[in-house]
Design an enzyme around this catalytic site. Structure first.
Site, PDB file in Angstrom:
ATOM      1  N   ASP A  37      64.280  85.458   7.374  1.00 27.66           N
ATOM      2  CA  ASP A  37      64.842  87.318   6.497  1.00 27.66           C
ATOM      3  C   ASP A  37      65.257  87.689   6.170  1.00 27.66           C
ATOM      4  OD1 ASP A  37      66.795  86.836   9.008  1.00 27.66           O
ATOM      5  OD2 ASP A  37      65.511  88.773   9.945  1.00 27.66           O
TER       6      ASP A  37
ATOM      7  N   ASP B 259      60.958  83.086  10.096  1.00 26.05           N
ATOM      8  CA  ASP B 259      61.039  84.609  10.548  1.00 26.05           C
ATOM      9  C   ASP B 259      60.415  85.460  11.167  1.00 26.05           C
ATOM     10  OD1 ASP B 259      64.301  83.719  11.798  1.00 26.05           O
ATOM     11  OD2 ASP B 259      64.033  84.514   9.794  1.00 26.05           O
TER      12      ASP B 259
ATOM     13  N   LYS C 142      60.899  81.545  13.847  1.00 26.46           N
ATOM     14  CA  LYS C 142      62.078  81.956  14.558  1.00 26.46           C
ATOM     15  C   LYS C 142      62.623  83.422  15.324  1.00 26.46           C
ATOM     16  CE  LYS C 142      66.346  81.583  11.977  1.00 26.46           C
ATOM     17  NZ  LYS C 142      66.300  83.009  11.954  1.00 26.46           N
TER      18      LYS C 142
ATOM     19  N   GLU D 245      64.804  85.470  16.812  1.00 31.19           N
ATOM     20  CA  GLU D 245      66.490  86.284  17.341  1.00 31.19           C
ATOM     21  C   GLU D 245      66.557  86.803  18.609  1.00 31.19           C
ATOM     22  OE1 GLU D 245      68.617  88.318  14.937  1.00 31.19           O
ATOM     23  OE2 GLU D 245      68.406  87.282  12.779  1.00 31.19           O
TER      24      GLU D 245
ATOM     25  N   GLU E 110      74.139  80.624  15.280  1.00 31.69           N
ATOM     26  CA  GLU E 110      74.547  81.082  14.398  1.00 31.69           C
ATOM     27  C   GLU E 110      76.388  81.459  14.317  1.00 31.69           C
ATOM     28  OE1 GLU E 110      72.010  83.322  11.566  1.00 31.69           O
ATOM     29  OE2 GLU E 110      74.346  83.749  10.366  1.00 31.69           O
TER      30      GLU E 110
HETATM   31  O1  KIV Z   1      67.597  84.054   7.795  1.00 31.82           O
HETATM   32  C1  KIV Z   1      67.800  83.048   7.624  1.00 31.82           C
HETATM   33  O2  KIV Z   1      68.034  82.975   6.692  1.00 31.82           O
HETATM   34  C2  KIV Z   1      68.065  82.622   8.885  1.00 31.82           C
HETATM   35  C3  KIV Z   1      69.542  81.776   8.521  1.00 31.82           C
HETATM   36  C4  KIV Z   1      71.213  82.280   9.030  1.00 31.82           C
HETATM   37  C5  KIV Z   1      69.614  80.284   9.105  1.00 31.82           C
HETATM   38  O3  KIV Z   1      68.602  82.457   9.640  1.00 31.82           O
END
Ligand code: KIV
Length: 268
Positions: free
Chosen positions: A51, A90, A120, A122, A185
Site C-alpha cells: 500500500d 497488502d 499482508k 498490519e 518494520e
Molecule cells: O507497503 C509497503 O511497501 C510495505 C513495505 C514498507 C514493506 O509494507
C-alpha cells in the site's frame, strides 16, 4: 500463469524451507507489469504490491488513501508478470481493520482476480482472529509488525518501535494464528533478534537490521526514483531518477535544436 506446483514457483513452503535451512529471502515492492517482470526475472523471491503505492506512485503523504480497488488494479498487473516470485498484496486501510468477513471478501478478491498468492495484514495480537479466519478461508497471510504505516496518526508519525515484549507477543500471535511469515518494520536489531528467536516462520525485515530471514525494500528507494526523504535503512543501488531526468533533458534539447527526429527516425 506458472503452475503453482511447478518446482520453479516460490511458495510459502519454499520460504519456510529457506528459513529452516538458514537461507535468505529477498522481497521488493512492485506496482506495475514491466517492473514486476524485471524483478521476477532478477530472481527476487517475493513481490509485494504494497500500500506504499499510495505514497510512491500516488504522491500521497501516507498509505491511507489507496483503495482496495486500486490495489487490485495494480496487483493484477504484477500477478500477470510474475512467473517465479510469490506475490503478496497488502490489505489497505481500512479493509484489514473492518469486519473479518469484509477482510475475507477482500482477500478472496486478491486470489480470484489477480493471480497473486497471499495478503499482508498490519498487526499482530489484535489481528489474531482475522489472520486465523483468512487462513481458514484459504488465504495465506503475511503479518506486518513493528512500525505499522496505517497507524501513523495513532502513533503521531513514523517512529522506530522499541517495545520488545509487545512486538514479540504480536509476532507469536500471528504465527499461532497461521501467518506464513512475519514482516518486521523499523525496530532495533536486538528486538528483531528477539522476534526471530520467538517464531519459527520466516521473518522479513525492513529497517530491522541483519538478523531476519529476509530483507524487503521499496523498489523506488532501491533504484533512486524517489522525490523526497530516504529513510536510514535504505541502500540506493541505482540512480534511475537521475537517468530519467537526464533522458528528458536530452529529449527537450534535441527537439529544440531540431536534431530529433533525424532522417533515420522519419518515414519517407
Ligand atoms: O507497503 C509497503 O511497501 C510495505 C513495505 C514498507 C514493506 O509494507
Amino acid at each position: 500463469m506458472a503452475d503453482p506446483n511447478s518446482p520453479a514457483r516460490i511458495t510459502t513452503r519454499t520460504l519456510q524451507k529457506r528459513r529452516d535451512s538458514g537461507g535468505k529471502i529477498t522481497m521488493l515492492t512492485a506496482y506495475d507489469f514491466p517492473t514486476a517482470k524485471l524483478l521476477d526475472e532478477a530472481g527476487i523471491d517475493v513481490l509485494l504490491v504494497g500500500d506504499s503505492l499510495a505514497m510512491v506512485v500516488g504522491g500521497h503523504e501516507t498509505t491511507l488513501p489507496v483503495t482496495m480497488d486500486q490495489m487490485l488494479y495494480h496487483a493484477e498487473m504484477v500477478g500477470r508478470a510474475a512467473n517465479r516470485s510469490l506475490v503478496v498484496v497488502d490489505l489497505p486501510f481500512p479493509d484489514g481493520q473492518l469486519g473479518i468477513e469484509h477482510s475475507i471478501r477482500c482477500g478472496a478478491r486478491v486470489l480470484k482476480e489477480t493471480r497473486c498468492h497471499a495478503v499482508k495484514l498490519e498487526g499482530g495480537a489484535e489481528q489474531a482472529s482475522r489472520i486465523a479466519a483468512l487462513v481458514t478461508a484459504g488465504i495465506p497471510v503475511m503479518a506486518h509488525v513493528g512500525l505499522r504505516p496505517q497507524n501513523v496518526f495513532v502513533d503521531g508519525g513514523y517512529r522506530v518501535q522499541r517495545d520488545e515484549a509487545a512486538l514479540v507477543a504480536d509476532a507469536v500471535a500471528a504465527e499461532q494464528s497461521g501467518a506464513f511469515a512475519v514482516l518486521i518494520e523499523c525496530v532495533p536489531e536486538s528486538v528483531a533478534q528477539a522476534i526471530d528467536d520467538a517464531v519459527t516462520v520466516p521473518t522479513i525485515g525492513i529497517g530491522a537490521g541483519r538478523v531476519t530471514t529476509g530483507q524487503v525494500l521499496v523498489t523506488h528507494d532501491l533504484i533512486g526514483l524517489t522525490s523526497g526523504y530516504t529513510p536510514k535503512f535504505v541502500r540506493t543501488f541505482a540512480s534511475v531518477g537521475e537517468t530519467i531526468r537526464s533522458a528528458a533533458e536530452s529529449f527537450q534539447k534535441a527537439v529544440d535544436d531540431g536534431s530529433f527526429p533525424g532522417a533515420d527516425e522519419t518515414f519517407q
